[in-house]
Each structure stands twice: as C-alpha cells, then as structure tokens.
Design an enzyme around this catalytic site. Structure first.
Site, PDB file in Angstrom:
ATOM      1  N   GLY A  61       0.871  -1.186   0.000  1.00  0.00           N
ATOM      2  CA  GLY A  61       0.000   0.000   0.000  1.00  0.00           C
ATOM      3  C   GLY A  61       0.900   1.227   0.000  1.00  0.00           C
ATOM      4  O   GLY A  61       1.848   1.318   0.804  1.00  0.00           O
ATOM      5  N   ASP A  99      -1.573   4.498  -6.182  1.00  0.00           N
ATOM      6  CA  ASP A  99      -0.126   4.431  -5.943  1.00  0.00           C
ATOM      7  C   ASP A  99       0.611   5.635  -6.503  1.00  0.00           C
ATOM      8  O   ASP A  99       1.696   5.973  -6.036  1.00  0.00           O
ATOM      9  CB  ASP A  99       0.451   3.157  -6.555  1.00  0.00           C
TER      10      ASP A  99
HETATM   11  O1  MRU Z   1       0.515  -4.177  -4.457  1.00  0.00           O
HETATM   12  P1  MRU Z   1      -0.069  -3.394  -3.322  1.00  0.00           P
HETATM   13  O2  MRU Z   1      -0.895  -4.222  -2.394  1.00  0.00           O
HETATM   14  O3  MRU Z   1       0.970  -2.560  -2.621  1.00  0.00           O
HETATM   15  O4  MRU Z   1      -1.075  -2.381  -4.038  1.00  0.00           O
HETATM   16  C1  MRU Z   1      -1.776  -1.479  -3.232  1.00  0.00           C
HETATM   17  C2  MRU Z   1      -2.754  -0.654  -3.991  1.00  0.00           C
HETATM   18  O5  MRU Z   1      -2.881  -0.742  -5.182  1.00  0.00           O
HETATM   19  C3  MRU Z   1      -3.527   0.375  -3.194  1.00  0.00           C
HETATM   20  O6  MRU Z   1      -4.790   0.580  -3.755  1.00  0.00           O
HETATM   21  C4  MRU Z   1      -2.755   1.701  -3.184  1.00  0.00           C
HETATM   22  O7  MRU Z   1      -1.424   1.518  -2.799  1.00  0.00           O
HETATM   23  C5  MRU Z   1      -3.387   2.699  -2.302  1.00  0.00           C
HETATM   24  S1  MRU Z   1      -3.192   2.276  -0.607  1.00  0.00           S
HETATM   25  C6  MRU Z   1      -3.937   3.484   0.327  1.00  0.00           C
END
Ligand code: MRU
Length: 348
Positions: free
Chosen positions: A52, A238
């Site tokens: 995240g 992200d």
């Molecule tokens: O691969 P991840 O689990 O790190 O991906 C996370 C996401 O895509 C979330 O939607 C994003 O980081 C926003 S978290 C508030």
C-alpha cells in the site's frame, strides 16, 4: 466498536525498532516482524510484508532512522558515508508507489540539515510523516463521505485501508466515515487477484471494525454494477500523474470503464503525497511486473497447466476522464485535469 471504526494498524515504532504486521500471513495469523536495519525494511517492502503506497513510504521513513542507527554504531565519526547505499536500496524496493520516493526525499532533506547526531531529527520526521498520513486520511474520510448519497452501495478494490496507510485508510477511510455517518449501507470488495488484498486484507480489516463486507471475484464487478446495487466505486492510488491519470492495483482501469458504462461514479482517494506533478500523464508511470508464479501457483502449490507462462503487471493506469472525483486532504478535485490538480499547490 470504536467511534471511528479504526482499530487496525500495521506499522509501529517501539524500543528503537520498527515493527510490521506481516500482511502475507493475514488473515490466518497476526504476526509482527521486528526490523533492525534498512536492508531488512527494503526486503519487507519488496516481499509485501508491508504494502500500500502510504504504508510503504512510512516504512521507508522509519527505515532511514534504522540506517542512521547502524551507521552511527559502525563509524560514529563518519556515519553519513554508508547512508546513501541504504537509501538507494530502499528506493529500489518497489517502483510504482510514488509515496516511497516522496518519503525518502523528505528524509534526505532532513538529513541534509542535521549537523551532529541525526537520530532525534530523523525519528521526529518519520513520526511526522506517519501522523500526517493518519490526519490526511481522516480529513479525506470526511470529504469523500460527503460526496455519497444516503444509504448507498459502494465497491472497492485491493486494500486501501488502515493496513495500506499509517491508519484509517484512504478508500477505506471514506468507507469508514461513510458507514459511521449512515451514508453507506452496503460494502462490496473485489477479491483482487492474484494477491487477494481484497479477500484477505480489506475484508479482514472492515469486519474487524464491524463493517459487514461482501466479496466478489473482480470478474463479477460489471454484473454487480448492472444490478444497480452500487452507486460509487471507491479506490486508492499508488501514483497520480499531473493530469489526473491514476495508477492503482491491476483491475482498477476495468472497474472505471465498467463504472462509466453503467452510470456508477468513480472516486479515487489519495493524500497529496501520492500526486506526482513531475510526471505529466499516466504513460510516464512505471508499472511493476511481479513474479509470474504469483499467478501460476496458490499458497505455494501450482494451479496452472504445466508449461503455461503468465504475465503479472500489478498496477494499471485509469485515464483521468473516467474519474469523477479525486479526494485529497487538501480538497476534492472533480473531473480532474492538469489545471485543477495544479490548484492544489502540490510541489513539483
Ligand atoms: O501491491 P499493493 O498491495 O501494494 O497495491 C496497493 C494498492 O494498489 C492500493 O490501492 C494503493 O497503494 C493505495 S493504498 C492506500
């Protein structure tokens, strides 16, 4: 039940060490890992112990404190020398979430200002990054919930919750606030292949806080939208490019296309630390490709036909024109454009 439904946290600084709730093992077990140095933190980010965008940034900030501790112990008179290697290692852990680079830049600026022992200043800065993120999430929770009609249904994707941030969450912050205010009546969450952030993490943290959650395979999302049971899709991000194109978990783009087709509104909730004004549009956002085995196997066991190859991009880019609102702690940007985002005053 707490008044704000926010009892989950995944990052703690205690006794001069960083502790992370191991998200690979949720929801089966709650195991905290103790990290003692920056390379261990970089590995934890790469291996998805913590994930995240905001949570990755906060972890990296605390990891810079660990790096300074180690360098000071190894060569007290020349502690700056080894810092760069650790900072670079952290920066190489995952490419898409801009919060990682934003947090490292803040820590670098702090480092540049200290003249003697850096530990106090660095820890204050890391704590500030952590606390500001929680405050931003609460503010975005209020702003995003105010956009929702009474007693609506919402669909979220991946996990943009307390686990993915300093606490409270971005998309799930809006869902927490909207639920508490009685605006949300029904929460749907995509299971989110292949890593199952929705099934394992979003469902876990919402149910933990007393918010009933209904899972669906993301292939069922268009069918759900057609049924009229959801009025808003609410997701995190992200990285948001200067024109409002949004990188988020793979599958977000399909949701946005489907939402527009069915007249469902599409909300992105992200702190301004996720906005990358130096990247003009989504074509410049690096998209992480992960190990094909995340698709070819499940729980360590092969599930695909032997010999099959797999393509595993873990983020996609939703064009700004499919987004109804970007909610930040500095305000809501409806139908985002470069001009409207620039008015938020986020630095380049
Ligand atoms: O691969 P991840 O689990 O790190 O991906 C996370 C996401 O895509 C979330 O939607 C994003 O980081 C926003 S978290 C508030």
């Amino acid at each position: 039940m707490t008044p704000h439904q926010d009892s989950v946290s995944a990052i703690e600084w205690k006794n001069e060490r960083l502790f992370l709730l191991d998200q690979r093992r949720l929801p089966r077990e709650e195991v905290w890992l103790e990290l003692r140095d920056a390379p261990a933190a970089a590995d934890a980010i790469r291996d998805m112990v913590v994930r995240g965008a905001p949570a990755i940034g906060i972890t990296a900030a605390y990891a810079v404190v660990l790096a300074a501790q180690r360098q000071l112990a190894a060569s007290p008179g020349d502690w700056r020398k080894g810092m760069d290697e650790d900072l670079q290692r952290l920066a190489q852990s995952r490419p898409t979430a801009v919060n990682l680079f934003w947090a490292l830049d803040r820590m670098r600026r702090c480092l540049a200002q200290v003249t003697d022992n850096p530990l106090g200043s660095l820890l204050d800065e890391a704590r500030a990054i952590h606390q500001e993120d929680i405050a931003a999430n609460r503010r975005m929770g209020e702003l995003g919930a105010a956009l929702l009609p009474e007693r609506c249904g919402v669909l979220t994707h991946c996990n943009a919750g307390a686990l993915a941030t300093g606490g409270y969450g971005t998309a799930l912050g809006v869902i927490r606030s909207g639920w508490t205010a009685g605006r949300i009546d029904k929460v749907f969450a995509d299971e989110t292949r292949p890593w199952l952030q929705g099934a394992r993490l979003t469902a876990w943290e919402l149910i933990h806080d007393g918010i009933p959650t209904t899972l669906l395979a993301e292939g069922a999302a268009a069918h759900l939208m057609k049924s009229g049971r959801v009025q808003w899709v609410i997701v995190g991000s992200d990285r948001i490019a200067a024109n409002g194109d949004v990188a988020n978990k793979i599958g977000t783009y399909s949701l946005a296309v489907n939402a527009r087709h069915h007249g469902v509104k599409f909300m992105v909730v992200a702190p301004t630390s996720t906005i990358d004004m130096a990247t003009p549009d989504g074509s410049g956002i690096p998209i992480e490709n992960r190990d094909p085995n995340e698709l070819l196997s499940f729980d360590g066991r092969p599930i695909a036909a032997a010999g099959a190859d797999a393509w595993n991009p873990v983020f996609d880019v939703t064009p700004a024109e499919l987004i109804d609102a970007i909610v930040t702690e500095k305000g809501v940007v409806e139908r985002p454009t470069t001009e409207k985002l620039a008015r938020l005053g986020v630095g380049q």
